[in-house]
Design a protein around this motif. Sequence first.
Motif, PDB file in Angstrom:
ATOM      1  N   ALA A  86       0.830  -1.203   0.000  1.00 18.61           N
ATOM      2  CA  ALA A  86       0.000   0.000   0.000  1.00 18.61           C
ATOM      3  C   ALA A  86       0.865   1.254   0.000  1.00 18.61           C
ATOM      4  N   THR A  87       2.000   1.211   0.748  1.00 18.96           N
ATOM      5  CA  THR A  87       2.853   2.397   0.759  1.00 18.96           C
ATOM      6  C   THR A  87       3.545   2.583  -0.584  1.00 18.96           C
ATOM      7  N   ILE A  88       3.869   1.456  -1.237  1.00 21.53           N
ATOM      8  CA  ILE A  88       4.508   1.576  -2.547  1.00 21.53           C
ATOM      9  C   ILE A  88       3.511   2.129  -3.563  1.00 21.53           C
ATOM     10  N   ALA A  89       2.263   1.664  -3.437  1.00 21.04           N
ATOM     11  CA  ALA A  89       1.241   2.101  -4.382  1.00 21.04           C
ATOM     12  C   ALA A  89       0.879   3.569  -4.162  1.00 21.04           C
ATOM     13  N   TYR A  90       1.205   4.080  -2.944  1.00 24.19           N
ATOM     14  CA  TYR A  90       0.815   5.457  -2.661  1.00 24.19           C
ATOM     15  C   TYR A  90       1.605   6.434  -3.521  1.00 24.19           C
ATOM     16  N   LYS A  91       0.904   7.325  -4.196  1.00 27.98           N
ATOM     17  CA  LYS A  91       1.570   8.364  -4.969  1.00 27.98           C
ATOM     18  C   LYS A  91       1.154   9.706  -4.400  1.00 27.98           C
ATOM     19  N   GLY A  92       2.137  10.497  -3.985  1.00 30.39           N
ATOM     20  CA  GLY A  92       1.819  11.801  -3.439  1.00 30.39           C
ATOM     21  C   GLY A  92       1.318  12.722  -4.552  1.00 30.39           C
ATOM     22  N   PRO A  93       0.768  13.855  -4.169  1.00 30.54           N
ATOM     23  CA  PRO A  93       0.340  14.822  -5.189  1.00 30.54           C
ATOM     24  C   PRO A  93       1.533  15.263  -6.034  1.00 30.54           C
ATOM     25  N   ALA A  94       1.326  15.356  -7.363  1.00 31.10           N
ATOM     26  CA  ALA A  94       2.436  15.592  -8.283  1.00 31.10           C
ATOM     27  C   ALA A  94       3.117  16.923  -8.016  1.00 31.10           C
ATOM     28  N   SER A  95       2.364  17.914  -7.516  1.00 35.23           N
ATOM     29  CA  SER A  95       2.932  19.244  -7.350  1.00 35.23           C
ATOM     30  C   SER A  95       4.046  19.244  -6.309  1.00 35.23           C
ATOM     31  N   SER A  96       4.041  18.267  -5.402  1.00 29.89           N
ATOM     32  CA  SER A  96       5.009  18.329  -4.313  1.00 29.89           C
ATOM     33  C   SER A  96       6.206  17.435  -4.570  1.00 29.89           C
ATOM     34  N   ILE A  97       6.490  17.199  -5.871  1.00 24.08           N
ATOM     35  CA  ILE A  97       7.620  16.337  -6.165  1.00 24.08           C
ATOM     36  C   ILE A  97       8.694  17.109  -6.911  1.00 24.08           C
ATOM     37  N   ILE A  98       9.923  16.933  -6.487  1.00 23.79           N
ATOM     38  CA  ILE A  98      11.024  17.558  -7.219  1.00 23.79           C
ATOM     39  C   ILE A  98      11.737  16.473  -7.993  1.00 23.79           C
ATOM     40  N   SER A  99      11.947  16.745  -9.266  1.00 25.59           N
ATOM     41  CA  SER A  99      12.577  15.749 -10.106  1.00 25.59           C
ATOM     42  C   SER A  99      14.023  16.174 -10.337  1.00 25.59           C
ATOM     43  N   VAL A 100      14.951  15.296  -9.970  1.00 25.14           N
ATOM     44  CA  VAL A 100      16.371  15.638 -10.142  1.00 25.14           C
ATOM     45  C   VAL A 100      17.101  14.480 -10.814  1.00 25.14           C
ATOM     46  N   MET A 101      18.277  14.803 -11.374  1.00 28.81           N
ATOM     47  CA  MET A 101      19.134  13.759 -11.948  1.00 28.81           C
ATOM     48  C   MET A 101      20.242  13.462 -10.952  1.00 28.81           C
ATOM     49  N   THR A 102      20.500  12.194 -10.722  1.00 35.35           N
ATOM     50  CA  THR A 102      21.651  11.870  -9.879  1.00 35.35           C
ATOM     51  C   THR A 102      22.919  12.066 -10.694  1.00 35.35           C
ATOM     52  N   LEU A 103      24.052  12.146  -9.989  1.00 33.84           N
ATOM     53  CA  LEU A 103      25.294  12.502 -10.680  1.00 33.84           C
ATOM     54  C   LEU A 103      25.837  11.388 -11.559  1.00 33.84           C
ATOM     55  N   VAL A 149      36.725  19.356   2.635  1.00 37.90           N
ATOM     56  CA  VAL A 149      36.704  20.792   2.425  1.00 37.90           C
ATOM     57  C   VAL A 149      37.122  21.086   0.982  1.00 37.90           C
ATOM     58  N   GLY A 150      36.345  21.950   0.311  1.00 37.23           N
ATOM     59  CA  GLY A 150      36.642  22.264  -1.086  1.00 37.23           C
ATOM     60  C   GLY A 150      35.779  21.486  -2.062  1.00 37.23           C
ATOM     61  N   ASP A 151      35.168  20.373  -1.621  1.00 35.58           N
ATOM     62  CA  ASP A 151      34.273  19.609  -2.500  1.00 35.58           C
ATOM     63  C   ASP A 151      33.021  20.432  -2.812  1.00 35.58           C
ATOM     64  N   GLU A 152      32.327  20.021  -3.886  1.00 34.96           N
ATOM     65  CA  GLU A 152      31.070  20.704  -4.188  1.00 34.96           C
ATOM     66  C   GLU A 152      29.907  19.739  -4.015  1.00 34.96           C
ATOM     67  N   VAL A 153      28.871  20.207  -3.323  1.00 32.28           N
ATOM     68  CA  VAL A 153      27.691  19.383  -3.089  1.00 32.28           C
ATOM     69  C   VAL A 153      26.540  19.956  -3.910  1.00 32.28           C
ATOM     70  N   PRO A 154      26.053  19.191  -4.932  1.00 35.19           N
ATOM     71  CA  PRO A 154      24.930  19.717  -5.700  1.00 35.19           C
ATOM     72  C   PRO A 154      23.628  19.576  -4.906  1.00 35.19           C
ATOM     73  N   VAL A 155      22.874  20.647  -4.819  1.00 37.78           N
ATOM     74  CA  VAL A 155      21.586  20.589  -4.124  1.00 37.78           C
ATOM     75  C   VAL A 155      20.527  21.276  -4.962  1.00 37.78           C
ATOM     76  N   THR A 156      19.269  20.915  -4.698  1.00 37.64           N
ATOM     77  CA  THR A 156      18.146  21.623  -5.306  1.00 37.64           C
ATOM     78  C   THR A 156      17.269  22.119  -4.179  1.00 37.64           C
ATOM     79  N   PHE A 157      17.026  23.441  -4.166  1.00 38.76           N
ATOM     80  CA  PHE A 157      16.155  23.978  -3.116  1.00 38.76           C
ATOM     81  C   PHE A 157      14.708  23.687  -3.470  1.00 38.76           C
ATOM     82  N   LEU A 158      13.830  23.889  -2.492  1.00 36.11           N
ATOM     83  CA  LEU A 158      12.428  23.582  -2.754  1.00 36.11           C
ATOM     84  C   LEU A 158      11.796  24.603  -3.694  1.00 36.11           C
ATOM     85  N   ASP A 159      12.499  25.750  -3.948  1.00 37.82           N
ATOM     86  CA  ASP A 159      11.999  26.647  -4.996  1.00 37.82           C
ATOM     87  C   ASP A 159      12.495  26.192  -6.364  1.00 37.82           C
ATOM     88  N   ARG A 160      13.058  25.005  -6.402  1.00 39.04           N
ATOM     89  CA  ARG A 160      13.488  24.308  -7.608  1.00 39.04           C
ATOM     90  C   ARG A 160      14.717  24.916  -8.262  1.00 39.04           C
TER      91      ARG A 160
END
Lengths: 255, 645
Positions: free
Chosen positions: B39-56, B426-437
Motif C-alpha cells: 500500500a505504501t509503494i502504491a501510494y503516490k503523493g500529489p504531483a505538485s510536491s515532487i522535485i525531479s532531479v538527476m543523480t550525478l 573541504v573544497g568539495d562541491e555538493v549539488p543541491v536543489t532547493f524547494l523553490d526548484r
Amino acid sequence: MTATAPSYPTVAPIEPPALLLDGITKTYRSKAGAVDALRGVTYQFARGSFTAVMGPSGSGKSTLLQCAAGLDQPTNGTVVLNGAPLGGLSEVELTKLRRAEMGFVFQAYNLLPSLTVYDNVALPLRLTGRRPSRSDVHRVLEQVGLEGKAKRRPAELSGGQQQRVAIARALITKPSVFFADEPTGALDSGTSRQILGLLREATDRAGQTVVMVTHDPVAAAYAERVLFLSDGLLAGHLDRATPAQIAASMSDLER
Amino acid sequence: MFYLSRQTVSRHRSLYAGSFVALAVGVFLLGLAATATAATIAYKGPASSIISVMTLGGDGAEPRRMNVPMSGEDVSGLQVVLSMVGTISGFITIFVIASTFAFAVASRRRELGLLRLVGATPRRVRRMVLGEALVVAVAASLTGAVLAQLATPLLLRKASYSELAPVKLEPAAPWIPLAIAVAAGLLVAMLGARSAARRAGRVGPIDALRESALEGSRIGPVRIIFGLLFMAGAITMLTLIRPATGDGAVPLAMFAPMVMVIGLTLLAPLIVPLVGRLWALPLVAWTRVSGRLARSNVVAAPRRTASLAAPILAISAIAGSIVLSLSIAADTAGAQIRDAVKAPIVVTGGADVSRFPGVETVDAGLPLQLVRIDRDDAQLEDAEGIDPVMATRTRDLVALSGDLRGLTGNTVAVSKEMSGFENYRVGDEVPVTFLDRTSVKLRVVAIVKDAFGVNPSLLLPLDLVRAHAPKAVPDRQFVVPAANVDPAPLVTRLPNAQLATRWEADQADGVRKGNQLGLILLLGPAGFYSAIAIANTLLMGSLQRRREFVTSRLLGATPAQIRRMVLWESSLVGAVALSLGTAITITVGVLIRHAMTAGLIDVPLTVPWGVLLGIAGLCLILAIGSALAPTAYILRRSEPSAAVD
C-alpha cells in the motif's frame, strides 16, 4: 510341508547357518567406567531353529539380541546373517537387510498408535516401496487369529492382541530370522501360550529361525534349545528341556 | 509415505496444532507487513510536491532521474518500520518453528525408532518429518495469508494520517505481497523443520527399545564452534558499528540480540543445565519433593528445556535490547544536546528578541529542507541557515577542518557524520536543489563537530537560506545575555523563553516519547506473536506428559504435588530463559552505551525498569499459566488407573 521333528544337529551341513555370531564382545563406556556386557560369544543359529536365550539380569542377553540384529554394533567380532557379514554395512544397507530378513517382536508391543491394525501390519511392505496386497495382510492377520480386527487401532486391543499384531507385522515380510525380546513379558499365561505357539509355528511351518530372549522357563520350554548366558559368556545349554529343568539351571546360574 | 505423514499429523494433534498456530500467526504478521508495504509503494503523493532531479552518476552508477517528495508527506517512515516488523516477525517465526519441530521430534523418539526398526531408512524418516512439516506449513501459511488480507484494511486505517505516514493509505492488490508471505512461511517452516528432520533421521532403531525417551545432551564440536562464532560475531558487530543516534542504534539493537540468541540456542544443551541447576538451588532448599523433581526434569532433558525456553529467550533478548538501547540513545541524545548548547537561554519560535534589554547575542538559525544529490541517490535533507559569528558563540560549533568564517555565498558546512558517510572534504562541491526548484552547487567550507538534536548535518549561510526560503522562520533561537545579566530573571521577560537546561531536558523527553511509538510498533506484533508462541510451546509440553502425570499419580503423588512440580518446572524454564535474555540485553546495552557515549562525559543512565520487568513478568506469567492449565485439565480428567493401559 513336512511335519517332521526339528532338524539335528544344530550345525546344518551345507548351507550357511541362518545366523552366526563369531567372538562377539560389547563394552559400554560411560563416566562410571567400562562395562563388559558381552565377553566373547560364538554361536551358530541353524536355519529353522527355535532358540531361547536365558540368563540373570545383566547377563547380556538383550545386548546379544541387539548385536545379532544389527541394532547395535559389537565392539569386536562379527555377525553373519545368511552368509553375509553385517559389519561394514551402512545404516541404509542395514535397514534394508533388516526389513527384508528380520522380524522383531518385543515386550512393549511397539505398534504405531496412529495406524490401524491393517496399516501397522502393512507398514513394513509399504516401507520397502511395495504395495501390500489386501489378501496377504488378511492372511497373516488370520494366521495370528485377528481376522475382523483390521480396522481397529492398537489402543482398542488387549495386550495379547497387540502382541499378535506385532507378530503379524513381523510375519508379513517372510523374514528368515525372528528376534523376540521377552515377547510374553507383559502377558498372562494363556495369551503367552498363543504367542509362543505362533513363534513355534513360524519355525515348524515356514522354516524361519527364531531367537528369543526370555527370563520365563515356561516360555523357554517352547524352544528346542535354551542357551544360558552369564556375565557376558555362554554358560551352557539345554535341549528340549522342561520348564522345571530350565528353572533349575537358571537358579544354579543365579547362585 | 505421505499417508503416514497425514496419519501422524492427525495423531499428534497437540504437537502440530502448536506448530500450526505459530506459523499461521507468523505468516499473518509477515503478510500484514507485506500488504501494508504494498500500500505504501502504491501510494503516490500529489504531483505538485515532487522535485525531479538527476543523480550525478559515475563510479559505475548511471545518472538517473529521481522524484523526491518535497514535503514530509511520504511513507518512508512507515516503510522502515514495516521492514523492521517483518524482520523481527520472520526471525521469531523461524526460531519458534524450528524449536516446535525440534520439540515434536524429541517427543516422538520411540515412535521414530520403531519406524526405523520395521525398515524405514534414515532418509525416509527425514522425508516423513519434512512431509509432516509441509502438511502443517501449507495449511498454516494459507490461513495466515487469509487472516492478513482480512486485517489489512484495519491496519491501513490505523496507519493513515499517523506520524509515520501522514497520508491516506489504500489497500493495494494483495496477490504479490500475500504470495511472498506464503512463500516465506513455507520457506521458514521447511528451514525450521530441516534440522529437526535431520535429527529425526539420526534416531536409531534401538531407540524404539529404550524405555526412556530422553535424548542425550551431548552436542558436537561443530555446533559449539558455530555457537561461539555467533556470539563473537554479535559482539564484534556491537564494538565495530558505533551508532551515534537512536536511528542507528535500533537496527543494531535488533540484529545483535538475534545473532546472540542463535548462538545461545546452539550452545543451549551445554548452558541450560548449568543455569537450571543454579536457579534450582533455592527451589530444592525450599520445597520437599516438587522442586527436586522439577530440577531433574529441567536439567536431564536440556534439549526439551531449550525448546520450551526458546521463544522466551528470543523475545526477552530482543525486546529487552531494543528497549534498553533506545533509552540509552535518549540519554545520549540528552547529553549531546546539553554539550552542544552554550547559550543559557532558548527561545522557541521566531519572535524577535534581539532588542530586549539584557540580550547580547541572538542566534536565530533558519531551518529549511533541500534535496541533496549524490552519485546514485537524491534525498530530502534538513539544513539550517546560520550566522557563523552568532552560532559559534551560542553553540559548540567547531570546525574540525576548514574555516566557518568562509560560510558566505554558495557554501556549506557539513557535519562530521555526514562527511564520513558521503566522503565530503573541504573544497568539495555538493549539488543541491532547493524547494523553490533552483539547483546550485555548494562548496564545502568546513567540516564541523556533530551536534545531534541541535545542528542538522548541513549548515548554510543565513542569506542563502533567506533567498531560497523567504518564508522560513526560526523554530528555536539561542540567546546569550549581556555580561553581568542573570539569565533566570531574563527568561521571564522574553516571550516563549526557557532556560537552556530546561529546554535540553524537554528535548531528551521528546526523543524518549518519539521512541515510544516506534517501540510499540516494533515490539507490539513481535510481543503478541511471542506470547502466543510461549503459551503454545508450554501447552504442547504439558499435553505431551499425560502418561507421566498419571504414572506419578499412581505412585502416590497428589494432584497438588504434580501441579506444584509443573509450577516449579515452568518457573525454572522461564528463569533460565530470562537469565539468558538478560545476559544478552546487558551485553547489548553495555556495548551500545559504550559506543554511543564515546567522547561524552556525565551521560545519565536511565534504565526503563518498569518496561523491562514488565516484559520479564509477562513472559513468566505466560509460561507458568500455559504449563499449569493443561496439567490441571489432565489431572482432572484422568484417574491413576489410566497409567496401566
